[in-house]
Scaffold this motif. Structure first.
Motif, PDB file in Angstrom:
ATOM      1  N   VAL A 312       0.830  -1.207   0.000  1.00  0.00           N
ATOM      2  CA  VAL A 312       0.000   0.000   0.000  1.00  0.00           C
ATOM      3  C   VAL A 312       0.868   1.262   0.000  1.00  0.00           C
ATOM      4  O   VAL A 312       0.487   2.289  -0.575  1.00  0.00           O
ATOM      5  CB  VAL A 312      -0.999  -0.009   1.187  1.00  0.00           C
ATOM      6  N   VAL A 388       8.124   3.964   7.952  1.00  0.00           N
ATOM      7  CA  VAL A 388       6.814   3.328   7.950  1.00  0.00           C
ATOM      8  C   VAL A 388       6.953   1.822   8.004  1.00  0.00           C
ATOM      9  O   VAL A 388       7.951   1.276   7.573  1.00  0.00           O
ATOM     10  CB  VAL A 388       6.022   3.685   6.671  1.00  0.00           C
ATOM     11  N   GLY A 389       5.940   1.164   8.536  1.00  0.00           N
ATOM     12  CA  GLY A 389       5.833  -0.284   8.400  1.00  0.00           C
ATOM     13  C   GLY A 389       5.938  -1.068   9.684  1.00  0.00           C
ATOM     14  O   GLY A 389       5.409  -2.154   9.797  1.00  0.00           O
ATOM     15  N   GLU A 390       6.648  -0.520  10.658  1.00  0.00           N
ATOM     16  CA  GLU A 390       6.842  -1.228  11.924  1.00  0.00           C
ATOM     17  C   GLU A 390       7.399  -0.213  12.911  1.00  0.00           C
ATOM     18  O   GLU A 390       7.844   0.869  12.508  1.00  0.00           O
ATOM     19  CB  GLU A 390       7.826  -2.385  11.746  1.00  0.00           C
ATOM     20  N   ASP A 413       7.756   9.541  11.690  1.00  0.00           N
ATOM     21  CA  ASP A 413       7.475   8.118  11.912  1.00  0.00           C
ATOM     22  C   ASP A 413       5.975   7.973  11.709  1.00  0.00           C
ATOM     23  O   ASP A 413       5.180   8.408  12.536  1.00  0.00           O
ATOM     24  CB  ASP A 413       7.909   7.753  13.339  1.00  0.00           C
ATOM     25  N   THR A 414       5.602   7.384  10.572  1.00  0.00           N
ATOM     26  CA  THR A 414       4.199   7.404  10.152  1.00  0.00           C
ATOM     27  C   THR A 414       3.525   6.068  10.406  1.00  0.00           C
ATOM     28  O   THR A 414       3.941   5.051   9.851  1.00  0.00           O
ATOM     29  CB  THR A 414       4.112   7.728   8.648  1.00  0.00           C
ATOM     30  N   TRP A 415       2.472   6.064  11.193  1.00  0.00           N
ATOM     31  CA  TRP A 415       1.718   4.829  11.422  1.00  0.00           C
ATOM     32  C   TRP A 415       0.467   4.816  10.553  1.00  0.00           C
ATOM     33  O   TRP A 415      -0.302   5.789  10.551  1.00  0.00           O
ATOM     34  CB  TRP A 415       1.297   4.699  12.896  1.00  0.00           C
ATOM     35  N   TRP A 416       0.281   3.724   9.867  1.00  0.00           N
ATOM     36  CA  TRP A 416      -0.954   3.501   9.105  1.00  0.00           C
ATOM     37  C   TRP A 416      -0.995   2.072   8.637  1.00  0.00           C
ATOM     38  O   TRP A 416      -0.129   1.273   9.017  1.00  0.00           O
ATOM     39  CB  TRP A 416      -1.094   4.503   7.958  1.00  0.00           C
ATOM     40  N   GLU A 419      -5.409  -0.957   5.275  1.00  0.00           N
ATOM     41  CA  GLU A 419      -6.822  -0.655   5.434  1.00  0.00           C
ATOM     42  C   GLU A 419      -7.104   0.835   5.582  1.00  0.00           C
ATOM     43  O   GLU A 419      -8.183   1.307   5.232  1.00  0.00           O
ATOM     44  CB  GLU A 419      -7.377  -1.356   6.686  1.00  0.00           C
ATOM     45  N   THR A 500      -7.707  -1.778  14.960  1.00  0.00           N
ATOM     46  CA  THR A 500      -6.526  -1.815  14.097  1.00  0.00           C
ATOM     47  C   THR A 500      -5.771  -3.129  14.148  1.00  0.00           C
ATOM     48  O   THR A 500      -4.988  -3.420  13.263  1.00  0.00           O
ATOM     49  CB  THR A 500      -5.527  -0.725  14.537  1.00  0.00           C
ATOM     50  N   ASP A 502      -3.538  -3.542  16.373  1.00  0.00           N
ATOM     51  CA  ASP A 502      -2.270  -3.160  16.998  1.00  0.00           C
ATOM     52  C   ASP A 502      -2.442  -2.887  18.486  1.00  0.00           C
ATOM     53  O   ASP A 502      -3.496  -2.421  18.928  1.00  0.00           O
ATOM     54  CB  ASP A 502      -1.711  -1.874  16.361  1.00  0.00           C
ATOM     55  N   ILE A 514       3.346   2.767  19.178  1.00  0.00           N
ATOM     56  CA  ILE A 514       2.786   1.522  18.653  1.00  0.00           C
ATOM     57  C   ILE A 514       3.681   0.383  19.114  1.00  0.00           C
ATOM     58  O   ILE A 514       4.902   0.438  18.964  1.00  0.00           O
ATOM     59  CB  ILE A 514       2.740   1.539  17.108  1.00  0.00           C
ATOM     60  N   ASN A 523       4.841  -8.455  11.308  1.00  0.00           N
ATOM     61  CA  ASN A 523       5.569  -7.583  10.387  1.00  0.00           C
ATOM     62  C   ASN A 523       6.997  -8.095  10.271  1.00  0.00           C
ATOM     63  O   ASN A 523       7.816  -7.853  11.132  1.00  0.00           O
ATOM     64  CB  ASN A 523       5.614  -6.149  10.925  1.00  0.00           C
ATOM     65  N   ARG A 528       3.972  -7.344   5.757  1.00  0.00           N
ATOM     66  CA  ARG A 528       2.920  -7.880   6.596  1.00  0.00           C
ATOM     67  C   ARG A 528       2.565  -9.295   6.160  1.00  0.00           C
ATOM     68  O   ARG A 528       2.297  -9.546   5.002  1.00  0.00           O
ATOM     69  CB  ARG A 528       1.729  -6.944   6.442  1.00  0.00           C
TER      70      ARG A 528
HETATM   71  C1  WTA Z   1       2.637  -1.719  11.416  1.00  0.00           C
HETATM   72  C2  WTA Z   1       1.880  -0.497   6.041  1.00  0.00           C
HETATM   73  C3  WTA Z   1       4.720   1.034  14.172  1.00  0.00           C
HETATM   74  C4  WTA Z   1       1.417  -1.872  12.298  1.00  0.00           C
HETATM   75  C5  WTA Z   1       1.642   0.998   5.812  1.00  0.00           C
HETATM   76  C6  WTA Z   1       0.288  -1.894  11.290  1.00  0.00           C
HETATM   77  C7  WTA Z   1       3.726   0.394  12.206  1.00  0.00           C
HETATM   78  C8  WTA Z   1       0.898  -2.648  10.143  1.00  0.00           C
HETATM   79  C9  WTA Z   1       4.030   1.654  11.629  1.00  0.00           C
HETATM   80  C10 WTA Z   1       0.274  -2.336   8.812  1.00  0.00           C
HETATM   81  C11 WTA Z   1       4.740   2.597  12.436  1.00  0.00           C
HETATM   82  C12 WTA Z   1       2.942   0.457  10.177  1.00  0.00           C
HETATM   83  N1  WTA Z   1       5.059   2.238  13.693  1.00  0.00           N
HETATM   84  N2  WTA Z   1       4.082   0.096  13.461  1.00  0.00           N
HETATM   85  N3  WTA Z   1       5.103   3.803  11.975  1.00  0.00           N
HETATM   86  N4  WTA Z   1       3.526   1.655  10.376  1.00  0.00           N
HETATM   87  N5  WTA Z   1       3.068  -0.320  11.270  1.00  0.00           N
HETATM   88  O1  WTA Z   1      -0.900  -3.002   6.119  1.00  0.00           O
HETATM   89  O2  WTA Z   1       1.506  -3.091  12.998  1.00  0.00           O
HETATM   90  O3  WTA Z   1       1.501  -3.424   5.415  1.00  0.00           O
HETATM   91  O4  WTA Z   1      -0.874  -2.537  11.781  1.00  0.00           O
HETATM   92  O5  WTA Z   1       0.667  -1.143   6.025  1.00  0.00           O
HETATM   93  O6  WTA Z   1       2.271  -2.238  10.146  1.00  0.00           O
HETATM   94  O7  WTA Z   1       0.975  -2.942   7.758  1.00  0.00           O
HETATM   95  P1  WTA Z   1       0.543  -2.700   6.265  1.00  0.00           P
END
Ligand code: WTA
Length: 652
Positions: A312, A388-390, A413-416, A419, A500, A502, A514, A523, A528
């Protein structure tokens, strides 16, 4: 839950550099807070105002219709996403501005201007039409990171076809599962992809997959590597041949705001990946807005996100978000360490990249390779960094800040999630003081909360489940053809709120930390994966009786996969060679079934799996065993680990 304690160890605070804030879209924390407060107290007014920044063919009449959990945004509106990403720039001085700067792994460089990209997209949209693709049809995209991938996505958007990109690292088996679920009519692929000096045979994978995808009528093949491939008469079409015939005029189809833009398969808690379905207007708006505010995009920026379009992040932040803003996006085809560990630094230096967005796992591997590699390069063009990602461990954050950012660049540090479609929790680089390891504060219009298992908000500092209390424009609309799964997965656990998956905690300053997944999604190296998916791949091997896959902390990858496997009687033999050979065979089997990224790191054979009296596998126990033999890396703190274990126990 009351016994769950978390400790905040990270006390360092990094305010935005004043030189950065002076020129930023949002310059002060107060400015952010004001805008945020308005976005929450008057969401309709706020989103309506933001939506004015898009080009509409017909204006909407209602901002939001919310019949929990089904949302419709900008009801009655009509627009076209490719028009927003292309025509509106190509009709200005940006016509000759670089839209995409592409670099192939072997070293070729292509610069595609907005004007050219529009022409290519129109031509390919006409090719798709000539192949019988109509509005609402699903088109599979299984391509390397080449400009044609963006062309294919945008061409689908132009005619209202729904694209479903499958990561080029997935196997034929995985392609066939996803394309069957989507009932793809056409698949767009390439002869091969260049990866770490060798070739991935994409077309061969598609051929193998197509045996079991009855819906596929045509396969369009981009010539990338030039290797010899088999073209099947009546089905396969060369991209370059079809493009040579196609007209460069194709008016953008007026599409309903809610018209599905894409389906992207993502791992969930069952063995079957979910087709996360996104809409046109809401998705576009939030991808565009977050790109502008989070990456502080300016006309003169050269922006580089290292994600693959198969994820995504590649959709929202390589293609749609930057292009909607008329920015220049750098696209790199290959491995980050090819031919040498400094490939990305070299790209940054040569193209004078100013904004750089990557995953913590990549940063940790750069740390390991040593400072020498980045230090050889002039990276003074950089002004902003993102992850991003973890979760990012504070040590990796500090390294990124010092060695890559020269202590000058803010880090977002971007969480998303797949979905959520767009960034949800993030610093705004000119406004938000950052704390290493925290995603900090919610983006405009987003209302996250950390709750206990009853859904009550927990006090600051306490760990709990992360939920989102309000709908947002770029939220997924459903799981493709499976609305029940959509409801079950996301809206049942905490009625009225989006769950979420999480675990998180909020600190005294309202900053979010997070902690990781509380469900059976992991992750691994920023990718994922569903542990159930890997389990079902393992049990599809004829010698496996039963398998349980859990994650353990891993210093480099964040999490690693540990598989506990029970073999059918006599399958492994007892000498250590036979056991090792069996392990390798099972890893290769998983790579064939899903893709190399899903290969378990550890395989442990066991006579029986620990089960509860009702027959459920005791995963918590297995997680402890899997983690026990490893020192817990600094990726997740010990406290987080025990909180997660506790949260999961509540779930089980
Ligand atoms: C994790 C990726 C901590 C989280 C965009 C989430 C993060 C899952 C972060 C989604 C962050 C994503 N800090 N954890 N900045 N960003 N995550 O669908 O567990 O591949 O639920 O999307 O990655 O992974 P996805």
């Amino acid at each position: 839950m009351s016994e769950i304690h978390t400790f905040l160890k990270e006390a360092r605070l990094f305010p935005p550099p004043p030189e950065f804030s002076d020129k930023a879209h949002v310059r002060h924390l107060e400015e952010y807070r004001e805008m945020y407060a308005r976005s929450i107290s008057d969401p309709d007014g706020f989103w309506a105002e933001q939506a004015e920044t898009l080009t509409w063919q017909e204006k909407w009449h209602t901002v939001l219709e919310w019949k929990v959990p089904f949302a419709q945004w900008f009801v009655g509106g009509r627009l076209n996403l490719s028009e927003n990403c292309l025509d509106r720039h190509a009709s200005t001085w940006r016509k000759n501005k670089a839209a995409i700067i592409w670099e192939g792994e072997p070293g070729e460089i292509r610069v595609v201007t907005y004007g050219e990209l529009l022409r290519e997209v129109c031509k390919f949209a006409n090719v798709l039409k000539s192949l019988g693709v109509v509005k609402g049809d699903r088109v599979g995209i299984y391509l390397p990171m080449i400009p044609e991938a963006a062309v294919a996505m945008l061409a689908c958007a132009r005619i209202g076809a729904i694209h479903s990109v499958v990561f080029g690292g997935f196997s034929a088996e995985a392609v066939s599962d996803r394309m069957n679920d989507a009932e793809a009519k056409v698949i767009i692929t390439a002869d091969g992809a260049c990866r770490r000096g060798s070739i991935v045979h994409l077309k061969a994978n598609v051929d193998a997959a197509c045996h079991s995808i009855p819906s596929v009528e045509k396969v369009v093949v981009v010539r990338r590597t030039g290797e010899t491939i088999e073209m099947r008469g009546g089905r396969d079409v060369w991209y370059h041949e079809a493009m040579a015939q196609a007209s460069a005029t194709c008016p953008p189809e007026p599409l309903d705001s809610e018209h599905p833009l894409f389906i992207l398969y993502t791992s969930g808690t069952t063995g079957k990946p979910k087709g996360v379905q996104h809409s046109t207007a809401g998705y576009l708006l939030q991808a565009a807005m977050t790109s502008k505010y989070v990456f502080d995009l300016k006309e003169e920026d050269t922006y580089f996100c290292t994600a693959d379009i198969g994820w995504v992040t590649g959709h929202s932040y390589v293609v749609y978000g930057p292009l909607a803003n008329g920015a220049t996006t750098v696209m790199y085809e290959g491995a980050p360490n090819f031919p040498r560990p400094d490939r990305l630094w070299d790209i940054i230096e040569r193209h004078r990249v100013s904004v750089f967005y990557t995953a913590p796992t990549a940063i940790r591997s750069f740390v390991r390779q040593g400072d020498d590699w980045p230090n050889r390069h002039d990276m003074t063009s950089l002004r902003l960094l993102g992850t991003v990602g973890e979760p990012i461990n504070p040590e990796a954050w500090m390294w990124y800040h010092k060695v890559i950012g020269g202590e000058r660049c803010p880090i977002v540090d971007t969480w998303w999630q797949t979905e959520t479609g767009a960034i949800m929790i993030t610093p705004l680089p000119g406004a938000t003081p950052t704390k290493p390891g925290s995603g900090t504060l919610p983006f405009f219009g987003i209302l996250p909360e950390v709750v206990d298992k009853e859904g009550h908000k927990v006090p600051p500092g306490q760990g709990g489940f992360l939920v989102i209390r309000k709908p947002w424009p770029s939220m997924l609309r459903t799981v493709f053809r499976d609305p029940d799964r959509y409801v079950d997965q996301y809206w049942k656990r905490f009625p009225g709120s989006y769950f979420t998956g999480d675990g998180a905690r909020e600190d005294e300053d309202g900053y979010f930390w997070i902690m990781g997944r509380v469900d059976d999604v992991v992750n691994v190296a920023g990718h994922r994966l569903g542990t159930m998916e890997v389990e079902s791949a393992l049990v599809s091997h004829h010698r496996v009786a039963e398998a349980a896959v859990v994650a353990r902390p891993d210093e480099l990858k964040g999490q690693a996969l540990c598989a506990f496997v029970t073999l059918k009687a006599g399958a492994a033999g007892s000498d250590s060679f036979a056991i090792e050979a069996m392990k390798e065979e099972l890893k290769a089997h998983v790579a064939r079934e899903i893709g190399p990224i899903a290969k378990p790191d550890d395989i442990r054979f066991t006579d029986a799996l620990p089960k509860t009296r009702s027959g459920k596998i005791m995963r918590r126990l297995l997680r402890d065993i899997a983690a026990g033999s490893q020192t817990i890396g600094d990726t997740t703190t010990l406290e987080d680990f025990s909180v997660l274990a506790k949260l999961r126990e509540d779930e089980e």
